[in-house]
Design a protein around this motif. Structure first.
Motif, PDB file in Angstrom:
ATOM      1  N   GLY A  58       0.870  -1.314  -0.119  1.00  0.00           N
ATOM      2  CA  GLY A  58       0.002  -0.073  -0.037  1.00  0.00           C
ATOM      3  C   GLY A  58       0.825   1.059  -0.041  1.00  0.00           C
ATOM      4  N   PHE A  59       1.831   1.204   0.854  1.00  0.00           N
ATOM      5  CA  PHE A  59       2.858   2.409   0.911  1.00  0.00           C
ATOM      6  C   PHE A  59       3.355   2.855  -0.561  1.00  0.00           C
ATOM      7  CE2 PHE A  59       6.998   4.095   1.555  1.00  0.00           C
ATOM      8  CZ  PHE A  59       6.856   5.150   1.831  1.00  0.00           C
ATOM      9  N   ARG A  60       4.043   1.530  -1.023  1.00  0.00           N
ATOM     10  CA  ARG A  60       4.749   1.420  -2.620  1.00  0.00           C
ATOM     11  C   ARG A  60       3.693   2.142  -3.474  1.00  0.00           C
ATOM     12  NH1 ARG A  60       9.146   2.249  -0.315  1.00  0.00           N
ATOM     13  NH2 ARG A  60      10.201   0.433   0.538  1.00  0.00           N
ATOM     14  N   THR A  61       2.832   1.660  -3.383  1.00  0.00           N
ATOM     15  CA  THR A  61       1.405   2.042  -4.330  1.00  0.00           C
ATOM     16  C   THR A  61       1.333   3.906  -4.420  1.00  0.00           C
ATOM     17  OG1 THR A  61       0.248   0.105  -4.322  1.00  0.00           O
ATOM     18  CG2 THR A  61      -1.029   2.012  -5.142  1.00  0.00           C
ATOM     19  N   ARG A  62       1.343   4.128  -2.976  1.00  0.00           N
ATOM     20  CA  ARG A  62       1.114   5.553  -2.631  1.00  0.00           C
ATOM     21  C   ARG A  62       2.551   6.322  -3.451  1.00  0.00           C
ATOM     22  NH1 ARG A  62      -2.607   7.423   1.325  1.00  0.00           N
ATOM     23  NH2 ARG A  62      -3.744   5.684   2.222  1.00  0.00           N
ATOM     24  N   GLU A  63       3.638   5.785  -2.941  1.00  0.00           N
ATOM     25  CA  GLU A  63       4.872   6.323  -3.593  1.00  0.00           C
ATOM     26  C   GLU A  63       4.784   6.401  -5.054  1.00  0.00           C
ATOM     27  OE1 GLU A  63       8.790   5.490  -1.145  1.00  0.00           O
ATOM     28  OE2 GLU A  63       8.143   3.608  -2.086  1.00  0.00           O
ATOM     29  N   HIS A  64       4.151   5.276  -5.905  1.00  0.00           N
ATOM     30  CA  HIS A  64       4.508   5.218  -7.404  1.00  0.00           C
ATOM     31  C   HIS A  64       3.366   6.295  -7.702  1.00  0.00           C
ATOM     32  CE1 HIS A  64       2.721   3.888 -11.191  1.00  0.00           C
ATOM     33  NE2 HIS A  64       3.946   3.491 -11.278  1.00  0.00           N
ATOM     34  N   GLU A  65       2.202   6.465  -7.101  1.00  0.00           N
ATOM     35  CA  GLU A  65       1.246   7.537  -7.614  1.00  0.00           C
ATOM     36  C   GLU A  65       1.741   9.031  -7.458  1.00  0.00           C
ATOM     37  OE1 GLU A  65      -2.195   6.687  -4.826  1.00  0.00           O
ATOM     38  OE2 GLU A  65      -2.724   4.874  -6.242  1.00  0.00           O
ATOM     39  N   GLN A  66       2.624   9.339  -6.463  1.00  0.00           N
ATOM     40  CA  GLN A  66       3.092  10.468  -6.101  1.00  0.00           C
ATOM     41  C   GLN A  66       4.209  10.812  -7.185  1.00  0.00           C
ATOM     42  OE1 GLN A  66       1.991  13.204  -4.206  1.00  0.00           O
ATOM     43  NE2 GLN A  66       3.443  14.438  -5.317  1.00  0.00           N
ATOM     44  N   LEU A  67       4.981   9.869  -7.416  1.00  0.00           N
ATOM     45  CA  LEU A  67       5.983   9.896  -8.435  1.00  0.00           C
ATOM     46  C   LEU A  67       5.705  10.052  -9.846  1.00  0.00           C
ATOM     47  CD1 LEU A  67       8.694   7.164  -7.376  1.00  0.00           C
ATOM     48  CD2 LEU A  67       9.009   9.613  -7.350  1.00  0.00           C
ATOM     49  N   THR A  68       4.408   9.582 -10.125  1.00  0.00           N
ATOM     50  CA  THR A  68       3.862   9.687 -11.401  1.00  0.00           C
ATOM     51  C   THR A  68       3.368  11.062 -11.572  1.00  0.00           C
ATOM     52  OG1 THR A  68       3.219   7.325 -11.754  1.00  0.00           O
ATOM     53  CG2 THR A  68       1.946   8.896 -12.931  1.00  0.00           C
ATOM     54  N   LEU A  69       2.638  11.782 -10.557  1.00  0.00           N
ATOM     55  CA  LEU A  69       2.363  13.087 -10.843  1.00  0.00           C
ATOM     56  C   LEU A  69       3.496  14.067 -10.845  1.00  0.00           C
ATOM     57  CD1 LEU A  69      -0.271  13.264  -7.708  1.00  0.00           C
ATOM     58  CD2 LEU A  69      -0.691  13.296 -10.042  1.00  0.00           C
ATOM     59  N   TRP A  70       4.771  13.678 -10.029  1.00  0.00           N
ATOM     60  CA  TRP A  70       5.678  14.646 -10.269  1.00  0.00           C
ATOM     61  C   TRP A  70       6.636  14.555 -11.531  1.00  0.00           C
ATOM     62  CZ3 TRP A  70       8.573  13.760  -4.717  1.00  0.00           C
ATOM     63  CH2 TRP A  70       7.919  14.580  -3.991  1.00  0.00           C
ATOM     64  N   LEU A  71       6.476  13.222 -12.072  1.00  0.00           N
ATOM     65  CA  LEU A  71       7.665  12.961 -13.367  1.00  0.00           C
ATOM     66  C   LEU A  71       7.059  12.927 -14.547  1.00  0.00           C
ATOM     67  CD1 LEU A  71      10.077  10.769 -11.411  1.00  0.00           C
ATOM     68  CD2 LEU A  71      10.436  13.128 -11.760  1.00  0.00           C
ATOM     69  N   TRP A  72       5.526  12.686 -14.620  1.00  0.00           N
ATOM     70  CA  TRP A  72       5.167  12.564 -15.805  1.00  0.00           C
ATOM     71  C   TRP A  72       3.915  13.537 -15.995  1.00  0.00           C
ATOM     72  CZ3 TRP A  72       7.301   8.466 -13.634  1.00  0.00           C
ATOM     73  CH2 TRP A  72       7.958   7.832 -14.744  1.00  0.00           C
TER      74      TRP A  72
END
Length: 72
Positions: A58-72
């Protein structure tokens, strides 16, 4: 074009310590801490609370979602 420098490493390896110093030294970058952003988008007050409630997945999913917002 916006450019990013991403610091990756194990927990406790110093990313949050080195990141602000690197951003200041380079001058054209703003330091953003992924853990702070993940917590800011939740009702949790600590990463450990997210892991306890949702597991590491669950934490890694949240990280992935945030990184997607920042980098793409």
């Amino acid at each position: 074009m916006l450019r990013s420098i991403v610091l990756m490493g194990l927990r406790g390896s110093g990313k949050s310590t080195i990141g602000p110093m690197l951003a200041e030294r380079l001058g054209a970058y703003e330091f953003q801490d992924l853990d702070v952003a993940v917590l800011g988008d939740s009702s949790f007050t600590a990463i450990a609370d997210i892991v306890k409630a949702e597991g590491w997945e669950g934490f890694r999913t949240r990280e992935h979602e945030q990184l997607t917002l920042w980098l793409w």
